[in-house]
Design a protein around this motif. Structure first.
Motif, PDB file in Angstrom:
ATOM      1  N   ASN A 132      -0.618   9.432   6.922  1.00 60.45           N
ATOM      2  CA  ASN A 132      -0.606   7.988   7.118  1.00 60.45           C
ATOM      3  C   ASN A 132      -1.850   7.282   6.562  1.00 60.45           C
ATOM      4  OD1 ASN A 132       1.154   5.951   7.879  1.00 60.45           O
ATOM      5  ND2 ASN A 132       0.082   5.609   9.806  1.00 60.45           N
ATOM      6  N   GLU A 133      -2.736   8.013   5.906  1.00 59.63           N
ATOM      7  CA  GLU A 133      -3.905   7.406   5.285  1.00 59.63           C
ATOM      8  C   GLU A 133      -3.471   6.619   4.046  1.00 59.63           C
ATOM      9  OE1 GLU A 133      -7.995   8.841   3.009  1.00 59.63           O
ATOM     10  OE2 GLU A 133      -6.952  10.243   4.335  1.00 59.63           O
ATOM     11  N   ILE A 134      -4.099   5.483   3.797  1.00 64.48           N
ATOM     12  CA  ILE A 134      -3.766   4.676   2.624  1.00 64.48           C
ATOM     13  C   ILE A 134      -4.330   5.367   1.383  1.00 64.48           C
ATOM     14  CG2 ILE A 134      -4.163   2.492   1.429  1.00 64.48           C
ATOM     15  CD1 ILE A 134      -4.044   1.095   4.110  1.00 64.48           C
ATOM     16  N   LEU A 135      -3.443   5.702   0.459  1.00 64.00           N
ATOM     17  CA  LEU A 135      -3.841   6.348  -0.786  1.00 64.00           C
ATOM     18  C   LEU A 135      -4.173   5.323  -1.864  1.00 64.00           C
ATOM     19  CD1 LEU A 135      -1.094   9.123  -0.851  1.00 64.00           C
ATOM     20  CD2 LEU A 135      -3.460   9.338  -0.075  1.00 64.00           C
ATOM     21  N   ASN A 143      -5.417  14.407   1.856  1.00 65.66           N
ATOM     22  CA  ASN A 143      -5.665  13.222   2.669  1.00 65.66           C
ATOM     23  C   ASN A 143      -4.954  13.363   4.005  1.00 65.66           C
ATOM     24  OD1 ASN A 143      -5.541  12.242  -0.382  1.00 65.66           O
ATOM     25  ND2 ASN A 143      -6.965  10.941   0.715  1.00 65.66           N
ATOM     26  N   GLU A 144      -5.429  12.621   4.990  1.00 61.59           N
ATOM     27  CA  GLU A 144      -4.825  12.638   6.321  1.00 61.59           C
ATOM     28  C   GLU A 144      -3.448  11.970   6.278  1.00 61.59           C
ATOM     29  OE1 GLU A 144      -6.037  14.045   9.163  1.00 61.59           O
ATOM     30  OE2 GLU A 144      -7.586  14.859   7.830  1.00 61.59           O
ATOM     31  N   GLU A 159      -8.793   4.198  -8.440  1.00 61.54           N
ATOM     32  CA  GLU A 159      -8.615   5.312  -7.515  1.00 61.54           C
ATOM     33  C   GLU A 159      -8.750   6.655  -8.229  1.00 61.54           C
ATOM     34  OE1 GLU A 159      -6.763   2.619  -7.735  1.00 61.54           O
ATOM     35  OE2 GLU A 159      -7.216   1.693  -5.816  1.00 61.54           O
ATOM     36  N   ARG A 181       0.970   4.957   1.440  1.00 65.47           N
ATOM     37  CA  ARG A 181       0.388   5.782   2.509  1.00 65.47           C
ATOM     38  C   ARG A 181       0.802   7.235   2.307  1.00 65.47           C
ATOM     39  NH1 ARG A 181      -1.779   3.269   6.834  1.00 65.47           N
ATOM     40  NH2 ARG A 181      -1.541   1.026   6.915  1.00 65.47           N
ATOM     41  N   ASN A 182      -0.039   8.139   2.773  1.00 65.27           N
ATOM     42  CA  ASN A 182       0.273   9.561   2.683  1.00 65.27           C
ATOM     43  C   ASN A 182       1.380   9.887   3.684  1.00 65.27           C
ATOM     44  OD1 ASN A 182       0.273  12.285   2.255  1.00 65.27           O
ATOM     45  ND2 ASN A 182      -1.680  12.665   3.257  1.00 65.27           N
ATOM     46  N   ASP A 183       2.513  10.338   3.156  1.00 63.87           N
ATOM     47  CA  ASP A 183       3.643  10.709   4.014  1.00 63.87           C
ATOM     48  C   ASP A 183       3.548  12.169   4.456  1.00 63.87           C
ATOM     49  OD1 ASP A 183       4.155  12.017   1.667  1.00 63.87           O
ATOM     50  OD2 ASP A 183       6.125  11.120   1.335  1.00 63.87           O
ATOM     51  N   ASN A 228       0.639  14.802   0.531  1.00 64.03           N
ATOM     52  CA  ASN A 228      -0.652  14.948  -0.126  1.00 64.03           C
ATOM     53  C   ASN A 228      -1.581  15.719   0.805  1.00 64.03           C
ATOM     54  OD1 ASN A 228      -3.315  14.569  -1.079  1.00 64.03           O
ATOM     55  ND2 ASN A 228      -2.727  12.684  -2.113  1.00 64.03           N
ATOM     56  N   SER A 233       0.817  -1.214   0.000  1.00 63.06           N
ATOM     57  CA  SER A 233       0.000   0.000   0.000  1.00 63.06           C
ATOM     58  C   SER A 233       0.848   1.260   0.000  1.00 63.06           C
ATOM     59  CB  SER A 233      -0.912   0.022   1.233  1.00 63.06           C
ATOM     60  OG  SER A 233      -1.777  -1.076   1.218  1.00 63.06           O
TER      61      SER A 233
END
Length: 131
Positions: free
Chosen positions: A47-50, A44-45, A79, A36-38, A41, A34
């Protein structure tokens, strides 16, 4: 081995990824883990999975980040987004389903050229008969 101009433009200038890219433009790929948003971005929050593992997409561009790491710009259809991915995060699914766009394109070109040659030959023959 001598490279074509198109291949040479895809060779990484980095010291880490010296070989030709593992994937080509337009190739269908699947995420192996996966994304994740580092924090980069803003939509998105953190650590949220992008993009979940297993998501499929197409390679849009191949580039280098900091002239050290090869990055594949992948458009994920489901997506609706495009993200940069490392080679190790992707796997080819063209090989798994047996579909090769390049082979199909070459087959089409050969058939088209043969048909065009046959049409040209028929025109020349009809012109000779008319004389």
């Amino acid at each position: 081995m001598e490279l074509t101009h198109a291949q040479a433009s895809q060779v990484s200038a980095s010291t880490k990824d010296e070989i030709l890219p593992a994937f080509r433009l337009g190739q269908r790929v699947r995420m192996t883990k996966s994304i994740r948003n580092d924090g980069s971005n803003p939509f998105n929050e953190p650590n949220e999975i992008l993009v979940p593992a297993g998501a499929e997409g197409y390679v849009k561009f191949i580039g280098d980040w900091l002239q050290v790491i090869r990055i594949y710009e992948v458009h994920f259809i489901e997506e609706g987004d495009t993200y940069g991915c490392r080679e190790a995060e992707l796997e080819s699914i063209d090989d798994l389903d047996g579909y090769d766009e390049v082979e199909e394109e070459l087959r089409w070109l050969k058939e088209h050229r043969a048909q065009k040659a046959a049409t040209t030959a028929a025109k020349l023959q009809s012109q000779k008969e008319g004389d």
